[in-house]
Motif scaffolding. Structure first.
Motif, PDB file in Angstrom:
ATOM      1  N   LYS A  14       0.855  -1.316  -0.126  1.00  0.00           N
ATOM      2  CA  LYS A  14      -0.189   0.221  -0.234  1.00  0.00           C
ATOM      3  C   LYS A  14       0.870   1.103  -0.001  1.00  0.00           C
ATOM      4  CE  LYS A  14      -1.824   1.085   3.829  1.00  0.00           C
ATOM      5  NZ  LYS A  14      -2.842   1.226   4.980  1.00  0.00           N
ATOM      6  N   PHE A  15       2.221   1.078  -0.175  1.00  0.00           N
ATOM      7  CA  PHE A  15       2.878   2.243  -0.271  1.00  0.00           C
ATOM      8  C   PHE A  15       3.304   2.778  -1.526  1.00  0.00           C
ATOM      9  CE2 PHE A  15       4.726  -0.471   3.526  1.00  0.00           C
ATOM     10  CZ  PHE A  15       3.811   0.397   4.541  1.00  0.00           C
ATOM     11  N   SER A  16       3.645   4.165  -1.723  1.00  0.00           N
ATOM     12  CA  SER A  16       3.629   4.649  -2.859  1.00  0.00           C
ATOM     13  C   SER A  16       4.711   5.839  -2.825  1.00  0.00           C
ATOM     14  CB  SER A  16       2.345   5.004  -3.578  1.00  0.00           C
ATOM     15  OG  SER A  16       1.674   6.014  -2.889  1.00  0.00           O
ATOM     16  N   GLN A  66       8.673  11.964  -3.137  1.00  0.00           N
ATOM     17  CA  GLN A  66       8.010  12.145  -1.946  1.00  0.00           C
ATOM     18  C   GLN A  66       7.176  11.002  -1.744  1.00  0.00           C
ATOM     19  OE1 GLN A  66       4.027  14.503  -1.936  1.00  0.00           O
ATOM     20  NE2 GLN A  66       5.399  15.953  -0.766  1.00  0.00           N
ATOM     21  N   HIS A  67       7.260  10.360  -0.536  1.00  0.00           N
ATOM     22  CA  HIS A  67       6.623   9.115  -0.056  1.00  0.00           C
ATOM     23  C   HIS A  67       5.273   9.302   0.691  1.00  0.00           C
ATOM     24  CE1 HIS A  67      10.058   6.263  -1.040  1.00  0.00           C
ATOM     25  NE2 HIS A  67      10.701   7.319  -0.843  1.00  0.00           N
ATOM     26  N   ASP A  68       4.214   8.161   0.504  1.00  0.00           N
ATOM     27  CA  ASP A  68       3.333   8.701   0.912  1.00  0.00           C
ATOM     28  C   ASP A  68       3.422   8.218   2.676  1.00  0.00           C
ATOM     29  OD1 ASP A  68       0.549   8.422   2.340  1.00  0.00           O
ATOM     30  OD2 ASP A  68      -0.178   7.079   0.888  1.00  0.00           O
ATOM     31  N   ILE A  69       3.709   9.296   3.144  1.00  0.00           N
ATOM     32  CA  ILE A  69       4.447   9.537   4.768  1.00  0.00           C
ATOM     33  C   ILE A  69       2.877   8.825   5.622  1.00  0.00           C
ATOM     34  CG2 ILE A  69       4.902  10.521   6.716  1.00  0.00           C
ATOM     35  CD1 ILE A  69       7.384  10.129   5.040  1.00  0.00           C
ATOM     36  N   ASN A 107       8.866   1.191  15.992  1.00  0.00           N
ATOM     37  CA  ASN A 107       9.386  -0.015  16.418  1.00  0.00           C
ATOM     38  C   ASN A 107       9.282  -1.153  15.298  1.00  0.00           C
ATOM     39  OD1 ASN A 107      10.475   0.656  18.832  1.00  0.00           O
ATOM     40  ND2 ASN A 107       8.687   0.326  19.847  1.00  0.00           N
ATOM     41  N   TYR A 108       8.218  -1.011  14.618  1.00  0.00           N
ATOM     42  CA  TYR A 108       7.988  -2.185  13.416  1.00  0.00           C
ATOM     43  C   TYR A 108       9.042  -1.872  12.498  1.00  0.00           C
ATOM     44  CZ  TYR A 108       6.114  -3.818   9.353  1.00  0.00           C
ATOM     45  OH  TYR A 108       6.057  -4.553   7.921  1.00  0.00           O
ATOM     46  N   TRP A 109       9.502  -0.824  11.767  1.00  0.00           N
ATOM     47  CA  TRP A 109      10.295  -0.472  10.929  1.00  0.00           C
ATOM     48  C   TRP A 109      11.618  -0.773  11.371  1.00  0.00           C
ATOM     49  CZ3 TRP A 109       8.312  -0.179   6.515  1.00  0.00           C
ATOM     50  CH2 TRP A 109       7.119   0.367   6.353  1.00  0.00           C
ATOM     51  N   LYS A 110      11.995  -0.512  12.481  1.00  0.00           N
ATOM     52  CA  LYS A 110      13.314  -0.914  13.028  1.00  0.00           C
ATOM     53  C   LYS A 110      13.413  -2.429  13.291  1.00  0.00           C
ATOM     54  CE  LYS A 110      13.305   2.002  16.946  1.00  0.00           C
ATOM     55  NZ  LYS A 110      13.771   2.669  18.168  1.00  0.00           N
ATOM     56  N   TRP A 119      17.875  -1.964  -0.591  1.00  0.00           N
ATOM     57  CA  TRP A 119      16.655  -2.609  -0.731  1.00  0.00           C
ATOM     58  C   TRP A 119      16.169  -3.391   0.646  1.00  0.00           C
ATOM     59  CZ3 TRP A 119      14.360  -0.666  -4.582  1.00  0.00           C
ATOM     60  CH2 TRP A 119      15.196  -0.197  -5.845  1.00  0.00           C
ATOM     61  N   SER A 120      16.802  -3.439   1.549  1.00  0.00           N
ATOM     62  CA  SER A 120      16.313  -3.772   3.057  1.00  0.00           C
ATOM     63  C   SER A 120      15.195  -2.514   3.450  1.00  0.00           C
ATOM     64  CB  SER A 120      17.385  -4.111   3.958  1.00  0.00           C
ATOM     65  OG  SER A 120      18.191  -2.805   4.224  1.00  0.00           O
ATOM     66  N   LYS A 121      15.391  -1.397   2.919  1.00  0.00           N
ATOM     67  CA  LYS A 121      14.602  -0.369   3.171  1.00  0.00           C
ATOM     68  C   LYS A 121      13.740  -0.120   2.038  1.00  0.00           C
ATOM     69  CE  LYS A 121      18.154   0.342   6.296  1.00  0.00           C
ATOM     70  NZ  LYS A 121      19.317  -0.618   6.324  1.00  0.00           N
ATOM     71  N   LYS A 122      13.464  -1.250   1.078  1.00  0.00           N
ATOM     72  CA  LYS A 122      12.547  -0.976  -0.120  1.00  0.00           C
ATOM     73  C   LYS A 122      11.196  -0.077  -0.039  1.00  0.00           C
ATOM     74  CE  LYS A 122      10.468  -3.931  -3.676  1.00  0.00           C
ATOM     75  NZ  LYS A 122       9.254  -3.580  -3.536  1.00  0.00           N
ATOM     76  N   GLU A 123      10.420  -0.178   1.205  1.00  0.00           N
ATOM     77  CA  GLU A 123       9.384   0.297   1.265  1.00  0.00           C
ATOM     78  C   GLU A 123       9.304   1.932   1.508  1.00  0.00           C
ATOM     79  OE1 GLU A 123      10.579  -1.968   3.126  1.00  0.00           O
ATOM     80  OE2 GLU A 123       8.949  -3.674   3.067  1.00  0.00           O
ATOM     81  N   TRP A 124      10.765   2.286   1.784  1.00  0.00           N
ATOM     82  CA  TRP A 124      11.103   3.928   2.001  1.00  0.00           C
ATOM     83  C   TRP A 124      11.834   4.311   0.534  1.00  0.00           C
ATOM     84  CZ3 TRP A 124      13.002   5.448   7.573  1.00  0.00           C
ATOM     85  CH2 TRP A 124      12.070   5.059   8.416  1.00  0.00           C
ATOM     86  N   VAL A 125      12.313   3.483  -0.091  1.00  0.00           N
ATOM     87  CA  VAL A 125      12.911   3.562  -1.442  1.00  0.00           C
ATOM     88  C   VAL A 125      12.136   3.811  -2.678  1.00  0.00           C
ATOM     89  CG1 VAL A 125      15.065   3.044  -2.738  1.00  0.00           C
ATOM     90  CG2 VAL A 125      15.130   2.919  -0.286  1.00  0.00           C
ATOM     91  N   LEU A 126      11.945   2.528  -3.213  1.00  0.00           N
ATOM     92  CA  LEU A 126      11.092   2.625  -4.294  1.00  0.00           C
ATOM     93  C   LEU A 126       9.851   1.524  -3.986  1.00  0.00           C
ATOM     94  CD1 LEU A 126      12.935   2.430  -7.570  1.00  0.00           C
ATOM     95  CD2 LEU A 126      11.715   4.273  -6.736  1.00  0.00           C
ATOM     96  N   PRO A 127       9.058   1.966  -3.274  1.00  0.00           N
ATOM     97  CA  PRO A 127       7.986   0.877  -2.718  1.00  0.00           C
ATOM     98  C   PRO A 127       7.072   0.165  -3.646  1.00  0.00           C
ATOM     99  CG  PRO A 127       7.189   3.129  -2.357  1.00  0.00           C
ATOM    100  CD  PRO A 127       8.458   3.364  -2.947  1.00  0.00           C
ATOM    101  N   GLU A 128       7.106   0.818  -4.951  1.00  0.00           N
ATOM    102  CA  GLU A 128       6.104   0.045  -5.975  1.00  0.00           C
ATOM    103  C   GLU A 128       6.961  -0.635  -7.044  1.00  0.00           C
ATOM    104  OE1 GLU A 128       2.655   3.410  -6.698  1.00  0.00           O
ATOM    105  OE2 GLU A 128       4.560   4.228  -6.241  1.00  0.00           O
TER     106      GLU A 128
END
Ligand SMILES: N[C@@H](CCOP(=O)(O)O)C(=O)O
Length: 599
Positions: free
Chosen positions: A72-74, A108-111, A120-123, A142-151
């Motif tokens: 659901k991230f974008s 810009q990420h969908d913050i 804590n979840y993200w950590k 890519w271990s942080k994919k949701e914060w980088v290029l989520p789609e």
């Protein structure tokens, strides 16, 4: 095909939900756990250890898994630092580098979507992926994919498992030269192509890979470079089979950097201009031809580079350092660090961000001059030759991003002269590092801020080392051979030419050891003792020969002859010892005390 293999496989795959989730309606992050079904014979061969069907690659596995991931991230492009009311935005699948007004863009990420999960979840999620080989999360980026290029589909990712770079405690440099006990070097140069550029390039080339699969008009990818960007671009493009074109200023980059794109099969243009000239040309060319622009003007790059900041926090167990010092040239990276730290704060992983320092070469210092002028009007400069050649840039494309990052982190800009940066590099190398000249610029900034008391002895400070020192050996050779005009090279450590004979080698070594802070007696006693041993070792044939006998009786005789000496009547005592039948020691001595007795 993978699905049919899965059905015929003796393995049953189950999804494991992480227990760290903050809410229940978010995306599904799961690991695949393999168990053996009871109706199939249990194989005992090593093949049973596979966590996926044996003929499936990790990329295919990730592809199969991504079907069941609900994401659901974008993210989208927006004008950089725009007014909140601004509605201009672009899909990341568009080929666009500038806003309508010609300004920079930002991803810009969908913050709000990311905020559905707590810090804590993200950590836990990021920590759980470190050091694995799971595609693509084994990469530090890519271990942080949701914060980088989520789609992006994991299948489109082009990665060399970059990131997760070493951060080490610079104990001796810190203590000896700065009186600091908490100094760290984040070594981004220990990477696939030897610089931090890999972090951004995996993101950019992955997106290009996706665009090409979508039949978007991208025939190749191009960049202007002072060396590291072209090395990273050509390596990632070669890995994905995408043509790369690099614009290099002739004779202004190191041999090691030049050979990287050549070896990786890039189309290399050596241009009779400087980096700023190359940058201008590549912008014009990419506006005309279906060549995708890979410089950090393209904000996709910064999404990867920001992960180095997140990694620093992660490596400190999510404690925030006081200072982070970053060398600056085209100035995308200082903003990338800011963005990484800022996202961690915004999403509740930490409660503050470090103060940032951007360090420039005095020969290419437009940001420094801008800072010193109190951020009044910015003027590009004509960059002069500097040993920190990768940051020899006079008209940085990310100037606005850098100013934003520094203003919002209570940041500082420092500069380093050629002599200062080369001495700092030599000093650091002499404590066991092997840094690039740009890291010498950052260390100079640290030394200056430490000397002025801005950075305190106990401040936890991270110096970002941007590239591997092995790319810049010529600068070290010039320094250590004292071949730099008008530079004292006071820490030069040239090799000593010495005749290949034992005596000459001993002489120079004794001089060397005595020049060190060793106790000189220690050295001379050691040398004397060694000489005795050597004498004995080389003269085994001189002396007495005692055959091996069974008789181990030790017999001692002594005699005192009072006044026995005919001339002076001094008493004389004698003695001898036998080992078996062989004489081993004897003694004959006139006794002075008894002489007085007889007077
Ligand atoms: N130091 C860079 C210069 C280009 O910077 P970029 O941020 O646009 O890639 C290089 O290594 O080429």
């Amino acid at each position: 095909m993978a699905a049919s293999l899965l059905r015929s496989s003796p393995f049953i795959f189950t999804q494991q939900q992480p227990n760290t989730r903050a809410v229940n309606n978010g995306p599904k992050f799961f690991t695949i756990k393999a168990t053996i079904s009871s109706d199939k014979p249990v194989e005992t061969t090593p093949a049973t250890k596979h966590r996926r069907p044996a003929d499936e690659s990790i990329r295919e596995e990730a592809h199969r898994r991504s079907f069941s991931e609900h994401n659901k991230f974008s993210a989208k492009y927006v004008p950089f630092n725009a007014e909140p009311a601004c509605t201009e935005s672009y899909s990341l699948d568009e080929i666009v580098y500038r806003s309508r007004s010609g300004g920079l863009l930002d991803v810009q990420h969908d913050i709000e979507a990311l905020k559905e999960f707590d810090g804590n979840y993200w950590k836990s999620l990021f920590d759980s992926r470190v050091g694995k080989t799971t595609w693509p999360y084994g990469s530090g980026v890519w271990s942080k994919k949701e914060w980088v290029l989520p789609e992006i589909d994991s299948d489109d990712i082009v990665s060399a498992f970059e990131g997760n770079s070493n951060m080490f405690w610079a104990e001796r440099f810190g203590k000896q030269h700065l009186g600091m006990n908490d100094l760290w070097v984040k070594h981004c140069g220990i990477s696939h192509t030897g610089s931090f550029k890999d972090l951004g390039m995996t993101v950019l080339v992955s997106q290009v890979n996706r665009l090409r699969k979508m039949n978007r008009p991208v025939v190749g990818v191009g960049c202007a470079s002072t060396g590291d960007t072209s090395a990273a671009l050509s390596a990632y493009c070669a890995s994905a089979g995408i043509p790369s074109i690099v614009f290099l200023p002739a004779n202004k980059i190191s041999m090691a950097q030049l050979v990287q794109p050549i070896a990786n099969g890039a189309f290399v243009l050596s241009l009779d201009t400087d980096f700023d000239g190359c940058m201008q040309l590549v912008r014009e060319v990419t506006a005309e031809l279906p060549i995708y622009l890979a410089n950090s003007l393209n904000s996709l790059r910064l999404e990867g580079q920001k992960t180095a900041a997140i990694e620093i926090l992660q490596q400190f167990n999510w404690e925030v350092p006081d200072w982070v010092i970053v060398p600056g040239g085209n100035l995308g990276n200082i903003y990338a660090f800011y963005k990484g730290f800022h996202m961690c704060k915004e999403l509740g992983l930490v409660d503050r961000i470090p103060r940032l320092v951007c360090a420039q070469s005095a020969n290419a210092n437009p940001l420094y001059l801008h800072y010193k002028s109190g951020w009044s009007d910015f003027s590009p400069v004509k960059a002069k030759t500097t040993f920190a050649s990768a940051i020899q840039i006079g008209d940085p494309v990310s100037i606005d991003r850098a100013v934003y990052a520094l203003k919002n982190s209570n940041g500082i800009v420092e500069e380093a002269t050629e002599e200062e940066l080369m001495d700092a590099m030599a000093q650091a190398d002499a404590t066991g590092m092997f840094i690039c000249p740009h890291t010498g610029v950052a260390l100079t900034a640290l030394v200056k801020l430490r000397n002025s008391g801005v950075i305190r002895a106990t401040d936890r400070t991270v110096v970002v080392s941007t590239a591997h020192g092995l790319k810049f050996t010529q600068s070290k050779i010039d320094y250590h051979s004292k071949a730099i005009p008008e530079m004292a090279c006071r820490l030069a450590n040239p090799p000593v030419n010495v005749k290949a004979d034992f005596g000459s080698v001993m002489d120079v070594l004794k001089k060397y050891l005595l020049s060190k802070d060793l106790d000189s007696k220690q050295v001379s006693h050691l040398v004397a003792m060694k000489r005795i041993f050597r004498y004995l070792k080389h003269n085994l044939d001189i002396g007495f020969w005692y055959p091996n006998v069974d008789d181990f009786e030790l017999t001692s005789y002594s005699d005192s002859d009072y006044g026995g000496c005919k001339r002076d009547y001094k008493p004389t005592s004698t003695g001898c010892q036998f080992f078996g039948k062989r004489l081993v020691t004897w003694k004959c001595k006139k006794q002075m005390s008894e002489f007085y007795f007889y007077l």
